[in-house]
Write a protein that holds these residues in place. Structure first.
Motif: not given
Length: 212
Positions: A14-43
């Motif tokens: 995470c660029i805000e709190c430096n916590e580890e993350s498994n992914e940067l975004y999630r692909d929901y197929k059909h061109g739908v992408l959603k940026i992953t939210i950090c579990k620590s800082c909720q950003k």
């Protein structure tokens, strides 16, 4: 350059709190992408994956720690070796130009001849030795301030890469010397201060290791 990683071991941060993350975004197929939210800082883990590279560069030049974390952890950029070499050449040229008598030659055709002179290579060697001493000193200070030891050589390499990439300000030495004026000495000092500030911000991208 960016995406979801299949490995179970987190490799992004995470660029805000430096916590580890498994992914940067999630692909929901059909061109739908959603940026992953950090579990620590909720950003958003990394908002820069939607930004233009120019905007990222500007943010890095403004010494934003988030931009450095994006570049170091979440972007595949492997130009640190070439950048280091080019910065050393810039510093060597700057030192060579400041030697007595070097600034008196203005004929562009003489540049190749000057570059072959031993003084230029001597300045390059001195710049390389000073850079090595500077990096060694930084690592000594950082290791003495560690809250926990490095887990692997890759973390040491990451710190090394951070310092090399954040020294890009040395590229400003060339225009500062070419367009020489009464304020050139002041410009050189400001460039040195800018490089030190950039190095500090790059190190902050690894603050989970240190007590500052």
């Amino acid at each position: 350059m960016y995406g979801k990683h299949d490995s179970k071991k987190p490799i992004y941060r995470c660029i805000e709190c430096n916590e580890e993350s498994n992914e940067l975004y999630r692909d929901y197929k059909h061109g739908v992408l959603k940026i992953t939210i950090c579990k620590s800082c909720q950003k958003p883990v990394d908002k820069y994956i939607e930004y233009d590279p120019v905007i990222i560069l500007i943010n890095a030049m403004l010494c934003k720690a988030q931009a450095y974390r994006h570049i170091l952890f979440n972007a595949k950029i492997n130009i640190h070796g070439k950048l280091c070499m080019f910065c050393l050449l810039c510093e060597a040229y700057t030192r060579w130009r400041q030697l007595p008598g070097s600034s008196n030659h203005t004929d562009p055709e003489d540049f190749i001849r000057y570059a072959k002179e031993w003084d230029f290579y001597r300045m390059f060697g001195i710049a390389a030795l000073e850079q090595a001493a500077y990096l060694t000193g930084i690592f000594i200070v950082l290791f003495s301030a560690m809250l926990k030891p490095l887990k692997s050589g890759s973390e040491f390499a990451l710190l090394f890469k951070a310092l090399l990439l954040s020294s890009y300000g040395k590229l400003l030495l060339i225009p500062a010397v070419i367009w020489e004026h009464d304020y050139t000495p002041l410009c050189l000092r400001l460039i040195t201060l800018f490089v030190l500030t950039s190095n500090t911000q790059a190190i902050r991208g690894n603050t989970y290791h240190f007590c500052f």
